[in-house]
Enzyme design. Structure first.
Site, PDB file in Angstrom:
ATOM      1  CG  HIS A 258       2.178  11.907  21.284  1.00  0.00           C
ATOM      2  ND1 HIS A 258       1.230  11.500  20.382  1.00  0.00           N
ATOM      3  CD2 HIS A 258       3.117  10.926  21.300  1.00  0.00           C
ATOM      4  CE1 HIS A 258       1.585  10.324  19.867  1.00  0.00           C
ATOM      5  NE2 HIS A 258       2.726   9.956  20.418  1.00  0.00           N
TER       6      HIS A 258
ATOM      7  CD  GLU B  13      -2.128   1.853  25.318  1.00  0.00           C
ATOM      8  OE1 GLU B  13      -2.960   1.185  24.667  1.00  0.00           O
ATOM      9  OE2 GLU B  13      -1.091   2.324  24.804  1.00  0.00           O
TER      10      GLU B  13
END
Lengths: 325, 360
Positions: free
Chosen positions: A129, A60
Site C-alpha cells: 500500500h 485490475e
C-alpha cells in the site's frame, strides 16, 4: 480560488471532466457509492450515474483491459487502481497493450486512457500500500507518466491528462491527499502538464523532486534559507516525458543539483535526471549530481517508514555535501 | 439450438462423409450458402499455404498457419454483421480475409513492416493480439461501450484453448457475465497450445467452464462449417437481443505447426493427425457439394482461378514492400512528439545523413 484538499481537488477535476466530456467514464473498485477508499470519486456516482462511474469487479488487469476496449469504442476512461501495489496484475495490459497500440497501428488506434494510482508511503499502511512504481512505467515508451504534488497541480493535471489523447499513468501521492491548498479551476492559468515547474526559486543549488517529496524539499529549502542557502526546488510533475529543459536551466544557474525521490534509487527516475543533467550541464557543474532516495529494499513495514522515507534532514545533509565541493 | 443429448457431443450438421443431418435447426442450407462458405475456406487455405511457402523462402519472419481451422473461422465470421467488431488473436486469417483485409495488409505484420497492416476501425477488426487473452478484456470493454451507445452490435473475440488458461480470459468471462456485455467469446479448441495438449491444459472443457461464469455456451464441431455458422448465428441473435454474453467452443484441429518455427512431429503422432485429416473441413463440404450436385457449371474452375490470383497477389505483395524508414516511427509513439523523441529523431536523421554524405 477555493481552498481544497488534494483529494477534493482531484474530485473537482473529475467532476469537470464528467461534465465537459460526455464520453468520459470512471471505472474502478469501490469508486461508486463509496467514493473510492480515499473518497476521490465521492458523490460522482450519485450525480452522474452508475453508467459513468462504474463499480467494477475486483480485477485490475480487466480494469485497464476494459478501459482499452472502451477507448477503442470512443470513450475516455479514467481507471482508478486502488493502491500502488495492486497495479501489478494490470502491468501486462498497461505495458504490452495500452502503451503500444498507437505505435503498432501507426497512429490509427489512439488510447486516451488515464490510470490513476495513489502512490507512495507515509500513511502507516500495510504491505503493498506504499509503493513507488513509477520507474516501471516511465521506462515504457508510449505512456505518459505524471505525478501531482499539491491540490492545484492535481486538479489541473488530471483535467489535462484527460485532454491529452494519450495513455497517462497518473500518480497521486496519497500522504498529501488531506493537505489543503488554494485551487483555481481556470485551466488557462495551468502550466502544460508535461512541463516541470519551479516550486521555489533559488541560486545555490537545484533540488529536483516530485510527488510527495515536493513538500519535503520545500520544507528543507525553508530551513536552508534560515541557514543562508537558497535552494531552487523543481517539481518535475511529468516523469515521462521528462522536462530536462527546465531542470538544466536551473542547474546552469546554480551549478549544483540534488535529485530526491522516495522510490528506491537503483535504476530509478533520479538516475535518468542525473544522466540528463550531466550530459547537458557538464561545464556548469560545481559538484557531482547527488541523489537522496528510498533504499533498495522492499518497502518496509509501517514502523520503519520514517527512517526509510527521505525527510528534510536527509535532503539538507545531501545539500551540505553538495555545497562543500 | 438443442444441444445433443450427451453434452460432450458437439453440435454437428454435416457428417465427415458429407451427409447433411436432417435437422439444420433453422439454418436454411442453400447451395448458395454452402458455396459461399466453401469459397472463403478455399481462399483462406490458399492464403495460408502460400504465406507458409513465403515464410520458407525467407520472405516472412514468421507465419501462424490456419490450416484445418477454416470452418471454425469462416462459419463464425460469416454469421456476424460487417459492423460487429471483432478481436482476433493471431491465427484468424479467414476472419480477416472475410472482413476485407487485403493479402498485402495481411502480410505486413509477418513481414515485419508494420505492427498491424489494416485500419481496425474501418474494418471493425482489431489488430492481431499476440499476448494470449489480452484482447478478451478489450472485447468486454468495447462491448460495454456498445451497451452505453444503445446499439445492437455484437462484439466477438477469438481465442484458443491455451489462452483460456490465462487470467485475462477468466477475468473477461466473469466481467462480461457480471455486466451482461454483448460479447461472443469464440474459442477454437485446436487441441494444442504449441505442444501442450488440451488434456494437460484444463480439467473442465471451456464450454462447461463458461456456464460457471454465467455465460451461455455451446460446443460445436469446429470442422463443420455449417454447424459453426448455425450455432454462431443463434448465439449472435441471443446476444443481440440483450440476453447476455455467450461462449462457443469449437472443436477443431490445428493441422499444421503452431507457427513456421514449430515441429509438431516432436509431440504428436501421425495416426492422430490422420484421424483429424479424415474430418478435414474443406473436403467435407466438397463431399456435400458432390453428393447434392450443388456445383454450378464453371464455378469450381472460376474459384480455382480466384485462388491462383490470390496466391499471385500475395507473392507480388511481398515483392512490393519497399524499404522502411525508422524516422516515421518517432511520430506515432504519442499524440505529439516529445523533447526526447524530437532529439532522437533529429540525431538519427543526422547520423543517416552522415553516411549519405560519405557515399556521395
Amino acid at each position: 480560488m477555493t481552498r481544497l484538499s488534494l483529494s477534493a481537488a482531484l474530485n473537482s477535476g473529475l467532476r469537470h471532466v464528467l461534465e465537459e466530456d460526455p464520453k468520459a467514464v470512471i471505472l474502478g473498485e469501490d469508486v461508486g457509492p463509496l467514493g473510492g477508499v480515499f473518497r476521490v470519486t465521492d458523490g460522482l456516482s450519485k450525480d452522474f450515474g452508475s453508467d459513468r462511474v462504474i463499480d467494477t469487479p475486483l480485477a485490475e488487469s480487466s480494469i485497464v483491459g476494459t478501459a482499452i476496449g472502451l477507448a477503442m469504442r470512443g470513450y475516455h476512461p479514467i481507471c482508478e487502481i486502488q493502491f500502488d501495489g495492486f497495479v501489478y496484475p494490470a502491468f501486462n495490459q498497461i505495458v504490452s497493450q495500452l502503451a503500444k497500440m498507437r505505435a503498432r497501428t501507426a497512429g490509427k488506434v489512439p488510447l486516451p486512457v488515464v490510470v490513476r494510482i495513489p502512490c507512495g508511503g507515509g500513511i502507516g499502511a500495510v504491505e503493498h500500500h506504499s509503493e513507488s512504481n513509477e520507474a516501471y512505467f516511465a521506462h515504457t515508451a508510449g505512456l505518459r507518466v505524471v505525478i501531482c504534488s499539491d491540490p492545484q497541480s492535481g486538479h489541473y493535471m488530471l483535467r489535462q491528462a484527460m485532454m491529452s489523447g494519450d495513455p497517462v499513468i497518473f500518480y497521486e501521492p496519497k500522504r498529501r491527499y488531506w493537505e489543503k491548498g488554494e485551487v483555481s479551476s481556470d485551466l488557462r492559468l495551468a502550466p502544460a502538464f508535461d512541463r516541470a515547474v519551479v516550486a521555489r526559486p533559488g541560486t545555490d543549488a537545484t533540488v529536483v523532486c516530485y510527488g510527495g517529496m515536493v513538500s519535503t524539499c520545500l520544507e528543507a529549502a525553508a530551513t536552508a534559507h534560515e541557514e543562508g542557502h537558497e535552494l531552487e526546488v523543481i517539481d518535475l510533475r511529468s516523469l515521462s516525458p521528462l522536462d530536462l529543459d527546465t531542470v538544466t536551466a536551473s542547474v546552469r544557474k546554480t551549478g549544483r543539483c540534488l535529485v530526491v525521490h522516495e522510490a528506491p534509487g537503483f535504476a530509478g527516475l533520479g538516475a535518468e535526471v542525473v544522466s540528463g543533467v550531466t550530459e547537458r550541464c557538464f561545464y556548469h557543474l560545481e559538484a557531482p549530481v547527488l541523489r537522496v532516495t528510498g533504499f533498495d529494499m522492499p518497502y518496509p513495514s509501517a514502523k520503519y517508514e520514517n527512517q526509510y522515507l527521505p525527510d528534510a534532514d536527509r535532503v539538507l545533509a545531501a545539500v551540505d555535501k553538495l555545497l562543500e565541493f | 439450438m438443442e444441444q445433443p443429448a450427451n453434452p460432450a457431443d458437439p453440435v454437428r450438421l454435416l457428417e465427415p462423409d458429407g451427409t447433411l443431418r436432417d435437422d439444420p435447426s433453422g439454418l436454411d442450407v442453400t447451395p448458395e450458402l454452402v458455396r459461399d462458405l466453401y469459397r472463403w475456406m478455399r481462399l483462406t487455405r490458399r492464403l495460408d499455404t502460400e504465406a507458409f511457402s513465403l515464410q520458407r523462402h525467407g520472405e516472412l519472419g514468421l507465419w501462424a498457419p490456419s490450416l484445418g481451422q477454416e470452418a471454425a473461422q469462416v462459419g463464425s465470421i460469416t454469421a456476424l454483421r460487417p459492423t460487429d467488431h471483432v478481436f482476433p488473436s493471431y491465427r484468424e486469417h479467414a476472419a480477416a480475409l472475410v472482413r476485407g483485409v487485403t493479402p498485402a495488409q495481411m502480410l505486413e505484420q509477418w513481414r515485419g513492416v508494420s505492427g498491424c497492416g489494416w485500419d481496425p476501425a474501418a474494418l471493425h477488426l482489431h489488430a492481431y493480439t499476440v499476448v494470449l487473452a489480452a484482447h478478451l478484456p478489450h472485447a468486454t470493454g468495447y462491448a460495454m461501450g456498445v451497451q452505453r451507445d444503445g446499439t445492437d452490435e455484437v462484439v466477438t473475440a477469438y481465442f484458443g484453448d491455451g489462452a483460456s488458461s490465462q487470467g485475462d480470459a477468466n477475468e473477461a468471462f466473469n466481467w462480461a457475465a457480471a455486466c451482461n456485455a454483448p460479447v461472443l467469446f469464440f474459442a477454437q479448441n485446436n487441441q494444442y497450445a504449441i505442444s501442450t495438449p488440451t488434456r494437460l491444459q484444463m480439467r473442465t472443457p471451456m464450454h462447461r467452464r463458461a456456464r460457471g461464469f454465467g455465460l451461455e455456451s455451446y460446443l460445436v464441431d469446429g470442422n463443420d462449417v455449417l454447424a459453426v455458422h448455425a450455432v454462431t448465428r443463434e448465439a449472435v441473435a441471443h446476444i443481440r437481443s440483450g440476453a447476455g454474453p455467450v461462449l462457443i467452443e469449437a472443436l477443431t484441429y490445428r493441422a499444421g505447426p503452431h507457427t513456421s518455427s514449430d515441429d509438431p512431429t516432436r509431440y504428436r503422432d501421425q495416426a492422430e493427425a490422420d484421424a483429424w485429416l479424415a474430418r478435414d473441413p474443406v473436403a467435407r463440404v466438397e463431399k456435400l457439394l458432390d453428393a447434392r450436385n450443388w456445383w454450378e457449371p464453371g464455378w469450381r474452375e472460376a474459384l480455382d482461378q480466384e485462388c491462383d490470383r490470390l496466391g499471385a497477389e500475395l507473392r507480388s505483395a511481398v515483392q512490393a514492400f519497399g524499404p522502411v524508414e525508422l524516422g516515421d516511427l518517432f511520430d506515432t509513439v504519442l499524440s505529439t512528439r516529445t523533447d526526447l523523441l524530437n532529439a532522437q529523431k533529429a540525431d538519427y536523421g543526422d547520423f543517416v545523413a552522415g553516411f549519405e554524405e560519405v557515399a556521395s
